[in-house]
Design a protein around this motif. Structure first.
Motif, short mmCIF file in Angstrom:
data_model
loop_
_atom_site.label_atom_id
_atom_site.label_comp_id
_atom_site.label_asym_id
_atom_site.label_seq_id
_atom_site.Cartn_x
_atom_site.Cartn_y
_atom_site.Cartn_z
N ALA A 15 6.64 6.91 11.57
CA ALA A 15 6.18 6.38 12.85
C ALA A 15 5.62 4.97 12.74
CB ALA A 15 5.12 7.31 13.44
N LEU A 16 5.78 4.33 11.60
CA LEU A 16 5.22 2.99 11.41
C LEU A 16 6.21 1.91 11.79
CD1 LEU A 16 3.44 3.36 7.95
CD2 LEU A 16 2.45 3.55 10.22
N THR A 17 5.69 0.87 12.43
CA THR A 17 6.53 -0.30 12.69
C THR A 17 6.65 -1.08 11.38
OG1 THR A 17 4.67 -1.74 13.23
CG2 THR A 17 5.65 -0.46 15.05
N ASP A 18 7.57 -2.02 11.35
CA ASP A 18 7.71 -2.86 10.16
C ASP A 18 6.40 -3.59 9.87
OD1 ASP A 18 10.34 -2.15 9.72
OD2 ASP A 18 11.17 -3.90 10.76
N ALA A 19 5.74 -4.08 10.90
CA ALA A 19 4.47 -4.81 10.71
C ALA A 19 3.38 -3.89 10.16
CB ALA A 19 4.01 -5.43 12.03
N GLU A 20 3.30 -2.68 10.67
CA GLU A 20 2.30 -1.72 10.16
C GLU A 20 2.58 -1.34 8.71
OE1 GLU A 20 1.06 0.75 14.17
OE2 GLU A 20 2.97 1.21 13.18
N LEU A 21 3.84 -1.11 8.40
CA LEU A 21 4.22 -0.75 7.04
C LEU A 21 3.89 -1.89 6.08
CD1 LEU A 21 5.60 1.43 5.31
CD2 LEU A 21 7.75 0.24 5.72
N GLU A 22 4.18 -3.11 6.49
CA GLU A 22 3.88 -4.27 5.65
C GLU A 22 2.37 -4.44 5.47
OE1 GLU A 22 4.86 -9.04 5.36
OE2 GLU A 22 5.79 -7.86 6.95
N ALA A 23 1.61 -4.27 6.55
CA ALA A 23 0.15 -4.39 6.46
C ALA A 23 -0.43 -3.32 5.55
CB ALA A 23 -0.46 -4.31 7.86
N LEU A 24 0.02 -2.09 5.70
CA LEU A 24 -0.44 -1.00 4.85
C LEU A 24 -0.16 -1.31 3.39
CD1 LEU A 24 -1.49 1.89 4.34
CD2 LEU A 24 0.81 2.71 4.90
N HIS A 25 1.04 -1.80 3.13
CA HIS A 25 1.43 -2.14 1.76
C HIS A 25 0.55 -3.25 1.20
CE1 HIS A 25 4.01 -2.16 -1.70
NE2 HIS A 25 4.32 -3.43 -1.53
N GLU A 26 0.25 -4.25 2.00
CA GLU A 26 -0.61 -5.35 1.54
C GLU A 26 -2.02 -4.86 1.22
OE1 GLU A 26 0.14 -8.45 0.63
OE2 GLU A 26 2.25 -8.06 1.07
N VAL A 27 -2.55 -3.94 2.03
CA VAL A 27 -3.88 -3.39 1.75
C VAL A 27 -3.84 -2.62 0.44
CG1 VAL A 27 -5.61 -1.72 2.53
CG2 VAL A 27 -4.63 -3.34 4.16
N GLU A 28 -2.79 -1.81 0.23
CA GLU A 28 -2.67 -1.06 -1.02
C GLU A 28 -2.56 -2.00 -2.22
OE1 GLU A 28 -0.57 3.15 0.19
OE2 GLU A 28 0.74 1.43 -0.03
N LEU A 29 -1.77 -3.07 -2.07
CA LEU A 29 -1.65 -4.03 -3.17
C LEU A 29 -2.96 -4.75 -3.42
CD1 LEU A 29 1.85 -5.62 -2.46
CD2 LEU A 29 1.23 -4.06 -4.32
N GLY A 30 -3.68 -5.07 -2.35
CA GLY A 30 -4.99 -5.70 -2.51
C GLY A 30 -5.92 -4.82 -3.34
N LEU A 31 -5.95 -3.53 -3.03
CA LEU A 31 -6.78 -2.60 -3.80
C LEU A 31 -6.32 -2.53 -5.25
CD1 LEU A 31 -8.95 -0.48 -4.22
CD2 LEU A 31 -7.36 1.23 -3.28
N GLU A 32 -5.01 -2.45 -5.46
CA GLU A 32 -4.50 -2.37 -6.83
C GLU A 32 -4.89 -3.61 -7.64
OE1 GLU A 32 -0.30 -1.56 -6.57
OE2 GLU A 32 -0.64 0.45 -5.76
#
Length: 150
Positions: A15-32
């Motif tokens: 149910a994620l838009t491309d923008a939401e998916l990209e934002a989620l991924h960036e937050v995960e990468l930031g944490l990593e």
């Protein structure tokens, strides 16, 4: 094939838009990356400790060799000296990082996952995995079709 939706309702990221998916991924990468920074701070803490251990040994050796002034400088100037601002030791820097930036980012990353992806982790990677497996299956089917037509 860029779309606004990823997968089906039962798949991660459905149910994620491309923008939401990209934002989620960036937050995960930031944490990593902040977790990697913690590892670097641990390495810094341990390396600092080893360096100080060697200075401690040098103090005794200098003292035994008759260089009391140099031994005293290690004992009174170097060993009690912190790594930041003259008083903060490496463990203090590590603990401060863990208790503030890292803890707050972990909390935020979980919130983003909860609000965007029902708490699922690595949604972007799961979508990529699914796409690559589907591509491989299509390629195998295409190869099988070519072989059966010969």
């Amino acid at each position: 094939m860029a779309t606004d939706q990823h997968g089906t309702e039962t798949e991660p990221g459905a149910a994620l838009t491309d923008a939401e998916l990209e934002a989620l991924h960036e937050v995960e990468l930031g944490l990593e990356w902040l977790q990697r920074a913690q590892g670097n701070l641990l390495e810094f803490h341990h390396a600092t400790g080893h360096g100080m251990d060697h200075l401690y040994e040098a103090e005794a050796l200098l003292d035994a060799a008759g260089h009391e002034g140099l031994a005293d400088a290690i004992r009174t100037e170097l060993l009690p000296h912190g790594v930041v601002d003259g008083d903060r030791w490496s463990y203090d820097v590590l603990e401060s990082f863990q208790e503030t930036m890292l803890t707050e980012t972990v909390r935020f990353e979980r919130r983003v996952r909860r609000e965007l992806a029902d708490g699922q982790r690595h949604v972007c990677e799961r979508c990529q995995e699914r796409e690559w497996k589907e591509r491989a299956a299509r390629s195998r089917r295409s190869s099988d079709d070519e072989e059966s037509s010969h």
